[in-house]
Write a protein that holds these residues in place. Structure first.
Motif, PDB file in Angstrom:
ATOM      1  N   PRO A 126      20.720  17.668  36.310  1.00 41.03           N
ATOM      2  CA  PRO A 126      19.260  17.630  36.493  1.00 41.03           C
ATOM      3  C   PRO A 126      18.742  16.201  36.476  1.00 41.03           C
ATOM      4  CG  PRO A 126      19.823  18.346  34.268  1.00 41.03           C
ATOM      5  CD  PRO A 126      21.109  18.280  35.028  1.00 41.03           C
ATOM      6  N   ILE A 127      17.839  15.908  37.395  1.00 41.71           N
ATOM      7  CA  ILE A 127      17.272  14.562  37.529  1.00 41.71           C
ATOM      8  C   ILE A 127      15.848  14.581  36.991  1.00 41.71           C
ATOM      9  CG2 ILE A 127      16.699  12.703  39.140  1.00 41.71           C
ATOM     10  CD1 ILE A 127      18.777  13.861  41.044  1.00 41.71           C
ATOM     11  N   PRO A 128      15.547  13.765  36.002  1.00 42.14           N
ATOM     12  CA  PRO A 128      14.170  13.736  35.483  1.00 42.14           C
ATOM     13  C   PRO A 128      13.191  13.298  36.569  1.00 42.14           C
ATOM     14  CG  PRO A 128      15.682  12.667  33.950  1.00 42.14           C
ATOM     15  CD  PRO A 128      16.455  12.916  35.207  1.00 42.14           C
ATOM     16  N   GLY A 129      12.081  13.994  36.664  1.00 44.62           N
ATOM     17  CA  GLY A 129      11.069  13.695  37.662  1.00 44.62           C
ATOM     18  C   GLY A 129      11.295  14.346  38.999  1.00 44.62           C
ATOM     19  N   LYS A 130      12.388  15.078  39.171  1.00 45.93           N
ATOM     20  CA  LYS A 130      12.678  15.768  40.419  1.00 45.93           C
ATOM     21  C   LYS A 130      12.572  17.269  40.193  1.00 45.93           C
ATOM     22  CE  LYS A 130      13.710  11.991  42.669  1.00 45.93           C
ATOM     23  NZ  LYS A 130      12.904  11.493  43.804  1.00 45.93           N
ATOM     24  N   ASN A 131      11.842  17.920  41.074  1.00 52.83           N
ATOM     25  CA  ASN A 131      11.655  19.359  40.976  1.00 52.83           C
ATOM     26  C   ASN A 131      12.809  20.069  41.670  1.00 52.83           C
ATOM     27  OD1 ASN A 131      10.693  22.103  41.590  1.00 52.83           O
ATOM     28  ND2 ASN A 131       8.766  21.379  40.716  1.00 52.83           N
ATOM     29  N   PHE A 132      13.493  20.960  40.950  1.00 57.18           N
ATOM     30  CA  PHE A 132      14.657  21.660  41.496  1.00 57.18           C
ATOM     31  C   PHE A 132      14.269  22.561  42.659  1.00 57.18           C
ATOM     32  CE2 PHE A 132      17.796  25.119  41.469  1.00 57.18           C
ATOM     33  CZ  PHE A 132      18.967  24.389  41.574  1.00 57.18           C
ATOM     34  N   VAL A 133      13.095  23.186  42.576  1.00 57.65           N
ATOM     35  CA  VAL A 133      12.662  24.077  43.654  1.00 57.65           C
ATOM     36  C   VAL A 133      12.357  23.285  44.908  1.00 57.65           C
ATOM     37  CG1 VAL A 133      10.882  25.706  44.372  1.00 57.65           C
ATOM     38  CG2 VAL A 133      11.807  25.822  42.065  1.00 57.65           C
ATOM     39  N   ARG A 134      11.577  22.223  44.790  1.00 56.55           N
ATOM     40  CA  ARG A 134      11.214  21.414  45.951  1.00 56.55           C
ATOM     41  C   ARG A 134      12.405  20.680  46.546  1.00 56.55           C
ATOM     42  NH1 ARG A 134       6.331  22.514  48.347  1.00 56.55           N
ATOM     43  NH2 ARG A 134       4.870  23.172  46.727  1.00 56.55           N
TER      44      ARG A 134
END
Length: 308
Positions: free
Chosen positions: A103-111
């Motif tokens: 998981p990348i902080p600041g990145k939305n998994f859905v988008r």
């Protein structure tokens, strides 16, 4: 009013000949590949605005998704309707699994991974693989713990498959359904809240469970401390995916509601992790008591006969 002959189509050969025959004709200049286009790009957006568009989406992406959704017009009772939910290639599944593991902080998994083409192929097989991984590793772990004991007789426990399937599939479907209904309800009260579809939420929960497959395989190690460490690591990774995904959807709501929603999501995820592991330990402890002659029911019956 123009004459009838002026409205008829004509074929033109040479441009110069055509202009000489009709000096009043209108010409259109088509730019060549080397010429500078007349359309100039708009002003650059600030970094904060780009971050908001990435997390919350913008009007253009919503219109594109709406037009894409209009193409899927098959009735729900047809096979073609459900076939679209499994229309995904190996590259997309691999990217979504990799995104759930890192998981990348600041990145939305859905988008970033799901919104372009949500699927049920990955979540379905991830849950199925996790069910068999828990059942097989639980039986092997029980065998390794009692290996070498003369009083132990190995009996495979097939009911672990049905128990694990019930718990995992109920969690992967009922919790997203409740969360989807809650977000719809809050969206009616807070207009600028981000809305996720039910399929997108199921997709997020399904891919977030992938980390538990290698964790369940490592449950074969007959050390309870190592198992708990592995479960806590998997819980931290998958829980962070869920928290970072659904925080943009509730952060515009009141602070109390937003924090309560994220805490509830993480607690339910923790309950699934700890429940699966502790349930396996409790069953093995019961077997150890039975093998050592310390079955609580047997002890109680002996004590009752002694008193009589």
């Amino acid at each position: 009013m123009a004459a009838v002959d002026d409205l008829q189509f004509e074929e033109f050969g040479d441009v110069a000949t055509s202009l000489a025959a009709n000096p009043d004709a209108t010409t259109i200049n088509i730019e060549g590949p080397g010429e500078t286009p007349r359309h100039q790009p708009g002003p650059p957006r600030s970094s904060g605005r780009e971050e908001d568009d990435e997390l919350l989406g913008n009007d253009e992406s919503d219109k594109t998704e709406l037009l894409a959704g209009q193409k899927k017009s098959s009735p729900f009772w047809t096979f073609e309707y459900y076939q679209t939910f499994f229309d995904v290639d190996t590259h997309q599944v691999f990217d979504r699994i990799k995104g759930s593991l890192l998981p990348i902080p600041g990145k939305n998994f859905v988008r970033l991974y799901i919104r372009s083409n949500p699927d049920l192929y990955g979540p379905f097989w991830i849950c199925a693989t996790l069910v068999f991984a828990i059942a097989i590793s639980g039986n092997l772990s029980n065998f390794l713990i009692h290996l070498g004991k003369n009083t132990y007789h190995y009996v495979p426990e097939f009911r672990k498959v049905s128990m694990a399937a019930t718990v995992i599939y109920a969690y992967a479907w009922l919790v997203p359904l409740a969360l989807w209904g809650f977000l719809l309800w809050r969206n009616s009260k807070v207009m600028n809240i981000v809305s996720y579809s039910f399929l997108e939420i199921v997709c997020v929960y399904g891919y977030s469970l992938f980390i538990y497959i290698p964790t369940a395989i490592l449950w074969i190690i007959p050390q309870k401390a190592i198992r708990w460490i592995l479960v806590m690591m998997a819980l931290g990774i998958s829980g962070s995916v869920l928290a970072m995904t659904f925080w943009p959807a509730v952060r515009e709501d009141s602070r109390r509601v937003a924090l309560a929603t994220i805490v509830t999501i993480v607690l339910l995820h923790m309950l699934l992790s700890v429940g699966c592991l502790s349930g396996s330990f409790r069953h093995q402890s019961q077997q150890e008591n039975q093998q050592n002659g310390r079955n609580p029911a047997t002890i109680q019956s002996v004590w009752c006969r002694t008193e009589a």
